[in-house]
Scaffold this active site. Structure first.
Site, short mmCIF file in Angstrom:
data_model
loop_
_atom_site.label_atom_id
_atom_site.label_comp_id
_atom_site.label_asym_id
_atom_site.label_seq_id
_atom_site.Cartn_x
_atom_site.Cartn_y
_atom_site.Cartn_z
CD GLU A 284 -3.13 0.81 2.08
OE1 GLU A 284 -4.04 0.14 1.56
OE2 GLU A 284 -3.16 1.20 3.25
CD GLU B 121 -11.89 -2.55 4.96
OE1 GLU B 121 -11.00 -2.20 4.16
OE2 GLU B 121 -12.20 -1.90 5.98
O1 LIG Z 1 -4.69 2.99 8.72
C1 LIG Z 1 -5.37 3.76 9.42
O2 LIG Z 1 -4.88 4.47 10.31
C2 LIG Z 1 -6.85 3.86 9.22
C3 LIG Z 1 -7.57 4.71 10.03
C4 LIG Z 1 -8.92 4.85 9.84
C5 LIG Z 1 -9.57 4.13 8.87
C6 LIG Z 1 -8.85 3.26 8.06
C7 LIG Z 1 -7.50 3.11 8.23
N1 LIG Z 1 -6.77 2.28 7.44
C8 LIG Z 1 -7.29 1.63 6.29
C9 LIG Z 1 -6.68 0.36 5.96
O3 LIG Z 1 -7.44 -0.53 5.64
C10 LIG Z 1 -5.19 0.18 5.94
O4 LIG Z 1 -4.61 1.27 5.32
C11 LIG Z 1 -4.70 -1.08 5.25
O5 LIG Z 1 -5.44 -2.21 5.56
C12 LIG Z 1 -3.23 -1.32 5.62
O6 LIG Z 1 -3.14 -1.43 7.02
P1 LIG Z 1 -1.73 -1.41 7.77
O7 LIG Z 1 -0.87 -2.45 7.14
O8 LIG Z 1 -2.04 -1.73 9.19
O9 LIG Z 1 -1.18 -0.04 7.57
#
Ligand SMILES: O=C(O)c1ccccc1NCC(=O)[C@H](O)[C@H](O)COP(=O)(O)O
Length: 258
Positions: free
Chosen positions: A55, A160
């Protein structure tokens, strides 16, 4: 689903949702010639690696600071590390994303690109082309209608979910790609048990993606053991260190080390 009690949602997510509802849609209906996410996942799997959707997430409500490098360079480095596909934030106010970033990245790479945003209306699908578009069951009123609207334009829909009720709604909407988000959007807490529990109700013919909270090779192995066909990873790749190495570490997590 969107009528769930919004008071129970974290303030940051309420703010994200309010902004999403205000955001304009496109004026012309898109027709997308999409790269297949399922094929890309299968190709990486056949090569003996773990399919990672890396991402491009410049910032977020739960991370400190912003990664300022050119998103196209970051995307190319992720592909060099073996990413099966990319996820690109287009949400501008809370994640530092943009549709321009997505357009430039999709032109620069040949893997499928997911548009990561908070799409709540059909016209918002028409803002930018991508191979896959995220639809969050919790925030969409007519999930089946929006899945149909996305697919009729040529997008693949990644639906999702976070719990069994949302999974039921995704299956009723005929979703063929489902992501189980380990991040609870009500409390912003992350727990990998979420995927392990909810995945038990997912049929085999669905492409199943574990989302959020994956940072170590042990996390990758744990999600794979629980049935993940692919993993969506942001912070662990965009955080400290070299993006290519961060992706490579995760894609090779299940290979023998001798
Ligand atoms: O990532 C956040 O802080 C967030 C906050 C509020 C709503 C959604 C959020 N993230 C969305 C996601 O789904 C993530 O960006 C994605 O799954 C990757 O997650 P990570 O590997 O934990 O960064």
């Amino acid at each position: 689903m969107m009528n769930a009690n919004e008071d129970e949602i974290a303030p940051a997510v309420r703010s994200i949702l309010a902004a999403a509802r205000e955001r304009e849609g496109g004026t012309e209906r898109l027709a997308v010639d999409a790269r297949s996410l399922t094929d890309a996942v299968a190709a990486v799997e056949a090569d003996g690696r773990v399919p990672i959707i890396a991402e491009v997430k410049p910032t977020s409500p739960t991370t400190e600071g912003t990664r300022d490098e050119d998103p196209v360079e970051l995307a190319e480095q992720m592909v060099a590390g073996g990413a099966a596909a990319l996820s690109v934030l287009t949400e501008p106010e809370h994640f530092g994303g943009s549709t321009a970033n997505l357009r430039r990245i999709r032109e620069a790479v040949d893997v499928p690109v997911l548009r990561k945003d908070f799409v709540v209306r059909e016209d918002q699908l028409d803002v930018v082309e991508s191979d896959v578009v995220l639809l969050i069951a919790r925030f969409v009123d007519d999930l089946a209608g929006l899945v149909e609207a996305a697919e009729s334009r040529g997008f693949q829909a990644l639906v999702e979910v976070h719990d069994a009720a949302e999974l039921e709604a995704a299956l009723a909407a005929d979703a063929s790609i489902i992501g189980i988000n380990n991040r609870d959007l009500a409390k912003l807490e992350v727990d990998l048990v979420t995927f392990e529990e909810v995945a038990t109700g997912v049929p085999d013919d669905v492409t199943l993606i574990a989302e959020s909270g994956v940072s170590t090779v042990d996390d990758v192995r744990r999600m794979r053991a629980a049935g993940a066909d692919a993993l969506l990873v942001g912070t662990a790749i965009m955080g400290a260190g070299d993006v290519t190495e961060n992706v490579r570490r995760l894609t090779t997590a299940t290979q023998e080390t001798t």
